[in-house]
Design an enzyme around this catalytic site. Structure first.
Site, PDB file in Angstrom:
ATOM      1  N   GLY A 103       0.790  -1.235   0.000  1.00 52.39           N
ATOM      2  CA  GLY A 103       0.000   0.000   0.000  1.00 52.39           C
ATOM      3  C   GLY A 103       0.820   1.281   0.000  1.00 52.39           C
ATOM      4  CB  SER A 104       4.199   2.111  -1.200  1.00 56.18           C
ATOM      5  OG  SER A 104       4.526   2.827  -2.320  1.00 56.18           O
ATOM      6  CG  ASP A 148      -4.464  -0.646  -0.819  1.00 56.10           C
ATOM      7  OD1 ASP A 148      -5.156  -1.609  -0.441  1.00 56.10           O
ATOM      8  OD2 ASP A 148      -3.463  -0.776  -1.557  1.00 56.10           O
TER       9      ASP A 148
HETATM   10  O1  PMV Z   1      -1.975  -2.550  -4.674  1.00 52.53           O
HETATM   11  P1  PMV Z   1      -1.964  -3.586  -3.607  1.00 52.53           P
HETATM   12  O2  PMV Z   1      -1.070  -4.703  -3.908  1.00 52.53           O
HETATM   13  O3  PMV Z   1      -1.736  -2.952  -2.303  1.00 52.53           O
HETATM   14  O4  PMV Z   1      -3.404  -4.314  -3.541  1.00 52.53           O
HETATM   15  C1  PMV Z   1      -4.608  -3.673  -3.570  1.00 52.53           C
HETATM   16  C2  PMV Z   1      -5.725  -4.658  -3.340  1.00 52.53           C
HETATM   17  C3  PMV Z   1      -6.594  -4.980  -4.554  1.00 52.53           C
HETATM   18  O5  PMV Z   1      -7.774  -5.604  -4.033  1.00 52.53           O
HETATM   19  C4  PMV Z   1      -5.900  -5.931  -5.491  1.00 52.53           C
HETATM   20  C5  PMV Z   1      -7.003  -3.728  -5.315  1.00 52.53           C
HETATM   21  C6  PMV Z   1      -7.954  -2.813  -4.567  1.00 52.53           C
HETATM   22  O6  PMV Z   1      -7.920  -1.611  -4.857  1.00 52.53           O
HETATM   23  O7  PMV Z   1      -8.737  -3.262  -3.732  1.00 52.53           O
END
Ligand code: PMV
Length: 316
Positions: A103-104, A148
């Site tokens: 989630g950076s 996120d």
């Molecule tokens: O971008 P990440 O790897 O932190 O993952 C986000 C999570 C997802 O469900 C894949 C996308 C979302 O926006 O919910």
């Protein structure tokens, strides 16, 4: 002295429901002990810029770098007017590895929105920080669910769905999770697209898995509140099976999950978009440090985070 405002926001792990949350399910996320810090300072003259380590980029002109921070800053400036004299320097420092599934970009977006709103004298409300931060997240991920951003903003453990929004969960006992970065970075938007293709190929089955992700998430919240780690671990293992089936695991991630299981972890799964990125492991509470030591031999960018952690905060 020149005015300077700093804010920080945490990265996150997803405990259940990633990907399916984009298609309407519930998911559970939690803030981790790795943060992004954003400082805004006044510049007497010169063009507004974004800086990080040895890199410097104009705030106005998109050169492909700092896309989340730029988008968020432009949105705040559009809403609340230009900087009166000179410009601003927006400085980012982060201990979240980019592309790690932690989630950076969300943490950058939330910390930027919080710091810049405050810098401009606006009393920031969570709803507005969320709305503005989603612009940054959308710039990076294309079609984010918003989970996120909510985890970075609110901190703690969060139950989220696109329809119901976010609810923070208060835990009787905190928990410790082991995060293992595979070292493979990847783009969330590519994986969201890949899952979209799977959904088109198997619409009815995908619908069942989306419902299952909601059940898993609601159950995971109950188990976390009660401190029933055995149950939580089992739910995480089931979630991993669904994620594998929709095609977001890979041999390295499978190996990390198996390594954790062979060392008596209670549960292990991909966290975030997969295709690389990180695995989250629920260790037995008494053996978390020993498991970290073993896994770090092969995956040195591993760490333990306790839950809950603080969300957005202003720093001195
Ligand atoms: O971008 P990440 O790897 O932190 O993952 C986000 C999570 C997802 O469900 C894949 C996308 C979302 O926006 O919910």
């Amino acid at each position: 002295m020149n005015k300077k405002i700093s804010a920080s926001a945490p990265g996150k792990i997803i405990i259940t429901g990633e990907h399916f949350v984009v298609h309407g399910s519930y998911a559970v996320a939690a803030a981790i002990n790795k943060r992004v810090r954003v400082s805004i300072s006044e510049m007497k003259n010169g063009e507004s810029c974004i800086v990080s380590q040895n890199s410097r980029s104009s705030l106005k002109n998109d050169d492909g770098r700092f896309q989340a921070a730029r988008k968020v800053a432009q949105e705040v400036l559009e809403r609340y007017g230009k900087i009166r004299e000179g410009g601003i320097e927006l400085e980012i420092s982060s201990d979240i590895p980019p592309g790690s599934g932690l989630g950076s970009s969300a943490a950058v977006s939330v910390a930027t929105a919080g710091a810049l709103l405050k810098f401009l004298g606006v009393d920031p409300r969570n709803e507005e920080i969320y709305e503005i931060s989603m612009k940054g997240e959308t710039e990076i991920h294309g079609n984010p669910s918003g989970i996120d951003i909510q985890a970075a903003l609110l901190g703690g453990m969060v139950l989220f769905s696109k329809g119901a929004g976010a609810k923070t969960i208060s835990l009787d006992r905190g928990l410790q999770l082991l995060v293992v970065f595979s070292g493979q970075s990847r783009k969330t938007s590519n994986l969201i697209r890949k899952v979209g293709v799977r959904k088109k190929q198997f619409p009815a089955f995908f619908e069942c898995l989306t419902e299952a992700a909601s059940c898993l998430s609601l159950d995971a919240v109950e188990a976390s509140i009660r401190g029933d780690f055995l149950r939580l671990g089992t739910l995480m293992n089931v979630a991993q099976t669904s994620l594998s089936w929709i095609g977001v695991s890979n041999p390295v991630l499978d190996e990390i999950v198996e390594l954790a299981a062979s060392h008596d972890a209670l549960g292990a799964k991909i966290t975030g978009a997969g295709g690389g990125g990180s695995v989250v492991v629920l260790p037995r509470p008494e053996s978390a440090a020993a498991l970290l030591k073993r896994i770090s031999k092969k995956y040195p960018m591993s760490f333990i985070t306790s839950i809950p952690q603080e969300g957005l905060k202003w720093e001195r």
